[in-house]
Design an enzyme around this catalytic site. Structure first.
Site, PDB file in Angstrom:
ATOM      1  N   LYS A  96      46.997  31.407   2.431  1.00  0.00           N
ATOM      2  CA  LYS A  96      47.061  29.987   2.057  1.00  0.00           C
ATOM      3  C   LYS A  96      48.406  29.705   1.406  1.00  0.00           C
ATOM      4  CE  LYS A  96      44.548  26.790  -1.040  1.00  0.00           C
ATOM      5  NZ  LYS A  96      43.327  26.655  -1.896  1.00  0.00           N
ATOM      6  N   LYS A 132      45.715  28.496   5.861  1.00  0.00           N
ATOM      7  CA  LYS A 132      45.303  27.275   5.162  1.00  0.00           C
ATOM      8  C   LYS A 132      46.503  26.648   4.465  1.00  0.00           C
ATOM      9  CE  LYS A 132      42.216  25.512   1.541  1.00  0.00           C
ATOM     10  NZ  LYS A 132      41.095  25.817   0.607  1.00  0.00           N
ATOM     11  N   ASP A 173      39.137  31.397  -3.104  1.00  0.00           N
ATOM     12  CA  ASP A 173      40.571  31.167  -2.934  1.00  0.00           C
ATOM     13  C   ASP A 173      41.293  31.776  -4.139  1.00  0.00           C
ATOM     14  OD1 ASP A 173      39.417  29.557  -0.957  1.00  0.00           O
ATOM     15  OD2 ASP A 173      40.999  28.056  -1.088  1.00  0.00           O
TER      16      ASP A 173
END
Length: 312
Positions: free
Chosen positions: A220, A256, A156
């Site tokens: 995300k 996300k 991430d």
């Protein structure tokens, strides 16, 4: 799932972008409000278990230790403290992944191996100078390489929001491409936009498009450390970018939301919005995740309460 690869930077995808915020807010209300009110207890229970399977159970605290991470992994593998709960289910559910700092990846790897869940529960690591992204590029790339060497299966990354705020889209693209390459061809890349620090919804859309063109597997919302994190309106703007990218390339990119999804009801609103826009096929761990540390507490609470009401 195969990892995404970069495509050539296309400035046309960033031209003439307009976002009407009031229209976005109305669209979110139309997509979710009425459907949430009609959710039955049986459907609520199904959503609860689905949210569990879509969760990246996260610890990103300064006092994380090996024992903390081991407990996190055990809870990811066995989320219900009452073991009798599993007798009511056809399969034993677990979270999609655990998410930790790079220095804790090896701890997570050992813990999941000891639980027999290695490869079943993914190991996600934040990287690239989380949460600010304001470090030299080579330092950020080395952080990715270190996490991958320690056993991370998902990275991430967090972008440098100053590049968004100053419109340096080519530089942002180049940096994410470098990060994609540092991940290799087996590790999935989730790109954190830090939407609360992107300035405008137009910037959120453009950053989403750049991240996908550069090879991200997921986009995300947030680090969870900003003042504004995952909201449904910003999620819809990111969904519109995902839809546009899919029409252009045929590639399905995941979403996300992270930060602010604390209850099952919050999660249901997101899952309904995904179903009504991207479709049911996106509601699987390969294409949708919740980044959360506290959501699992409410999942467990609601599972017991709703199961009792249903007499299960």
């Amino acid at each position: 799932m195969m990892v995404n690869t970069e495509m050539p930077f296309d400035t046309k995808q960033l031209a003439n972008v307009r976002v009407n915020l009031s229209s976005v807010v109305r669209s979110v209300d139309l997509l979710t409000s009425a459907l949430i009110k009609r959710v039955t207890d049986a459907e609520f229970l199904e959503y609860t278990l689905q949210a569990l399977k879509l969760t990246d159970l996260t610890t990103l605290a300064g006092d994380d230790t090996e024992s903390n991470v081991a407990r996190l992994c055990f809870r990811a593998a066995y989320p219900f403290s009452d073991v009798s709960a599993y007798s009511k289910l056809e399969e034993k559910p677990h979270t999609a992944a655990v998410c930790v700092y790079p220095n804790r990846v090896a701890d997570a790897n050992r813990a999941l191996q000891s639980l027999g869940k290695s490869g079943t529960i993914q190991i996600a690591s934040v990287a690239t100078g989380f949460p600010s992204g304001s470090y030299p590029l080579e330092t950020r790339l080395n952080e990715i390489r270190f996490a991958v060497e320690q056993g991370a299966t998902e990275i991430d990354i967090v972008i440098d929001r100053s590049l968004v705020l100053t419109g340096k889209w080519t530089q942002l693209y180049d940096e994410i491409v470098s990060m994609r390459k540092a991940c290799g061809d087996k590790v999935h890349l989730k790109t954190i936009l830090g939407i609360g620090e992107c300035g405008t919804m137009v910037n959120v859309y453009k950053a989403s498009m750049v991240a996908m063109m550069a090879g991200s597997d997921f986009i995300k919302t947030s680090t969870g450390k900003e003042a504004v994190n995952a909201t449904l309106p910003v999620g819809l703007v990111m969904i519109r970018a995902i839809q546009k990218f899919y029409r252009l390339t045929g590639k399905k990119i995941g979403l996300k939301p992270a930060g602010g999804v604390r209850t099952v009801r919050d999660a249901i609103a997101w899952m309904i919005m995904i179903r009504e826009t991207l479709g049911e096929e996106w509601l699987k761990p390969e294409l949708f995740r919740f980044g959360a540390s506290g959501l699992l507490d409410d999942i467990e609470k609601q599972f017991y309460a709703v199961s009792k009401r249903l007499g299960r």
